[in-house]
Design a protein around this motif. Structure first.
Motif, PDB file in Angstrom:
ATOM      1  N   LYS A   1       0.817  -1.216   0.000  1.00  0.00           N
ATOM      2  CA  LYS A   1       0.000   0.000   0.000  1.00  0.00           C
ATOM      3  C   LYS A   1       0.849   1.263   0.000  1.00  0.00           C
ATOM      4  CE  LYS A   1      -4.165  -1.893   2.193  1.00  0.00           C
ATOM      5  NZ  LYS A   1      -5.127  -1.763   3.317  1.00  0.00           N
ATOM      6  N   GLY A   2       2.153   1.086  -0.144  1.00  0.00           N
ATOM      7  CA  GLY A   2       3.037   2.238  -0.199  1.00  0.00           C
ATOM      8  C   GLY A   2       3.536   2.719   1.143  1.00  0.00           C
ATOM      9  N   TYR A   3       3.208   2.013   2.223  1.00  0.00           N
ATOM     10  CA  TYR A   3       3.739   2.401   3.528  1.00  0.00           C
ATOM     11  C   TYR A   3       5.217   2.028   3.602  1.00  0.00           C
ATOM     12  CZ  TYR A   3      -0.855   3.529   5.442  1.00  0.00           C
ATOM     13  OH  TYR A   3      -2.071   4.114   5.684  1.00  0.00           O
ATOM     14  N   TYR A   4       5.998   2.937   4.130  1.00  0.00           N
ATOM     15  CA  TYR A   4       7.437   2.736   4.299  1.00  0.00           C
ATOM     16  C   TYR A   4       7.646   2.135   5.679  1.00  0.00           C
ATOM     17  CZ  TYR A   4      12.232   3.942   2.822  1.00  0.00           C
ATOM     18  OH  TYR A   4      13.541   3.902   2.388  1.00  0.00           O
ATOM     19  N   GLN A   5       7.690   0.812   5.722  1.00  0.00           N
ATOM     20  CA  GLN A   5       7.695   0.092   6.989  1.00  0.00           C
ATOM     21  C   GLN A   5       9.113  -0.202   7.477  1.00  0.00           C
ATOM     22  OE1 GLN A   5       5.214  -3.171   7.975  1.00  0.00           O
ATOM     23  NE2 GLN A   5       3.669  -2.730   6.425  1.00  0.00           N
ATOM     24  N   PRO A   6       9.331  -0.125   8.794  1.00  0.00           N
ATOM     25  CA  PRO A   6      10.640  -0.489   9.348  1.00  0.00           C
ATOM     26  C   PRO A   6      10.839  -2.004   9.342  1.00  0.00           C
ATOM     27  CG  PRO A   6       9.115   0.067  11.113  1.00  0.00           C
ATOM     28  CD  PRO A   6       8.404   0.367   9.827  1.00  0.00           C
ATOM     29  N   VAL A   7      12.045  -2.419   8.998  1.00  0.00           N
ATOM     30  CA  VAL A   7      12.411  -3.840   8.995  1.00  0.00           C
ATOM     31  C   VAL A   7      13.827  -3.972   9.545  1.00  0.00           C
ATOM     32  CG1 VAL A   7      10.945  -4.424   7.020  1.00  0.00           C
ATOM     33  CG2 VAL A   7      13.313  -3.737   6.629  1.00  0.00           C
ATOM     34  N   TYR A   8      14.123  -5.132  10.074  1.00  0.00           N
ATOM     35  CA  TYR A   8      15.490  -5.424  10.509  1.00  0.00           C
ATOM     36  C   TYR A   8      16.216  -6.166   9.391  1.00  0.00           C
ATOM     37  CZ  TYR A   8      14.512  -4.053  15.330  1.00  0.00           C
ATOM     38  OH  TYR A   8      14.199  -3.342  16.459  1.00  0.00           O
TER      39      TYR A   8
END
Length: 474
Positions: A448-455
């Motif tokens: 959906k275009g969300y810039y999500q944090p990831v490790y």
């Protein structure tokens, strides 16, 4: 491969399939005539001949599509993970993956549809089911031994379901024709499988659109088997959770945006659209021509929100720095006027023929920021023959601040590695040695275009560089 690619591959096959079917039917017909003249009592109707012809053509098409059109690149792989296609389609939120599921069913519908026309014995469900399973098992086995495909339970399931759907449809038709009226019960049976999948996909759409965040393609369809892997953690991982920033890029998975940019490029460079928009995976593609008839391709990527305009065939010779600077000024003004170049982008040149504009951001500022930001680059190779660039690559991301979100700790994320909850290209195997040497907090876009944090965990797998992404929002 999406449905357009399948159709493009199918069209050249059809003449071969028809010729092959005609050839076999011709031999069969001559043999049948000779058989009847010798006193044979077996009678073959026109309907049976036509059905045999269609089945032979169908079989040739299926074999070419599923096996002989592929290279020997699969090394006899097998996939016994039932329903993994659906999980992968959900994580990817991919129209192409969904089309493949549907196509695998539609591809075998002619088998179940035509078999009942060959003989009354083949109008029994059990026989049609058995033939369908036998045929699809045979195709999957051929794919495996020839290294031209993967032996997949999912394909077998969808092929058989498609054949059964075709059988139920033909059964309904035969019932209605025989009784000369619409048999509601038979018609409803024919709708069982289509309606089930309509309901399934409708529920998926409802669930998807009712949740805020999109799906992450880094989530695995099936977890890795970590019992056979020796994992060594060579760093200390914090156990504290924290709050970080969440952003959204409305250019991603936004076909309206892609169409708007395509229209801007068409107007800005005085191009004319040729044909209709094409679909290739996550890409949406337009073809344009200029006043001299040269073709230009505009590609918008749903997955990353970027786009590009390019022309094949012309090469650009190296240019002197001052000439590149002039091109930079010209195209810079043009891109600003079309509202695609941020005014604070830093201009530079590279490779003696390429213009570049960059905006860089510090990851720490992104993680803890509370305002909108833009990052990325634009690359352009100017043409020395006309004003339309040879290659324009836009990868500039405009991220809008949403809010703070709580994320898991690195130690909690590491537990997902131990459980095998990550996606990699080649599955881990017995005896693998995995060393985790470092980690960092990063960001990726969801569906959906969300810039999500990831490790992002990095290390060595059997002595070679290895890394994996673990969702930080869970």
């Amino acid at each position: 491969m999406d449905i357009i690619s399948i159709i493009n591959k199918l069209l050249p096959i059809l003449p071969v399939a028809l010729i092959t079917a005609f050839f076999i039917i011709g031999i069969s017909f001559v043999s049948y005539v000779f058989y009847k003249k010798r006193g044979g009592k077996l009678k073959v109707t026109i309907t049976q001949f036509v059905s045999i012809f269609l089945l032979l053509g169908w079989f040739v098409v299926v074999m070419v599509l599923t096996t002989f059109s592929r290279g020997e690149m699969f090394e006899g792989l097998v996939n016994f993970r039932l329903f993994s296609d659906y999980v992968n389609t959900w994580h990817q939120w991919s129209l192409s993956e969904l089309q493949l599921i549907i196509f695998n069913m539609l591809m075998f519908a002619p088998l179940g549809f035509l078999l009942p026309l060959l003989s009354k014995k083949l109008r029994h469900f059990g026989i049609v089911l058995g033939v369908s399973i036998f045929v699809t098992l045979g195709i999957e086995f051929i794919q495996m031994v020839t290294h031209r495909g993967i032996f997949e339970l999912n394909d077998i399931l969808h092929n058989v379901l498609g054949s059964v759907a075709g059988y139920l449809l033909m059964s309904a038709i035969l019932d209605c024709v025989t009784r000369r009226k619409i048999i509601v019960k038979s018609v409803l049976k024919a709708l069982y499988i289509p309606m089930f999948f309509v309901l399934l996909f409708s529920c998926a759409l409802i669930v998807y659109h009712t949740k805020e965040l999109g799906n992450l393609s880094i989530r695995p369809a099936v977890p890795q088997n970590m019992k056979q892997v020796d994992v060594k953690l060579k760093i200390d991982l914090p156990t504290d959770t924290e709050s970080v920033s969440l952003y959204r890029n409305k250019q991603i998975h936004n076909l309206k945006y892609g169409k708007e940019i395509a229209a801007r490029m068409e107007k800005s460079f005085n191009l004319q659209q040729k044909g209709r928009m094409r679909i290739e995976g996550f890409n949406r593609i337009w073809t344009y021509i200029d006043k001299d008839g040269k073709e230009f391709t505009f590609t918008y990527s749903l997955q990353r929100g970027g786009w590009g305009l390019y022309h094949e065939g012309d090469n650009n010779d190296p240019m002197k720095p001052d000439r590149l600077e002039k091109y930079g000024q010209y195209y810079g003004k043009k891109l600003v006027s079309t509202d695609v170049l941020p005014p604070d982008a830093v201009f530079s040149t590279q490779d003696e023929n390429t213009l570049r504009w960059d905006i860089e951001q510090n990851m720490t500022d992104i993680i803890h920021g509370d305002s909108d930001f833009t990052e990325g680059f634009i690359m352009l190779i100017p043409s020395q023959k006309h004003q339309i660039p040879l290659d324009l690559d836009y990868d500039m991301n405009e991220n809008k601040y949403v809010r703070k979100v709580d994320i898991i700790s690195p130690a909690q994320a590491y537990k997902d590695i131990l459980k095998g909850n990550f996606a990699i290209y080649n599955d881990l195997v017995d005896g693998d040695q995995l060393d985790i040497n470092e980690y960092e907090l990063d960001y990726i876009y969801d569906s959906k275009g969300y810039y999500q944090p990831v490790y992002r965990f990095k290390g060595l797998l059997n002595g070679e560089a290895w890394e994996v992404l673990i969702p930080a929002i869970q």
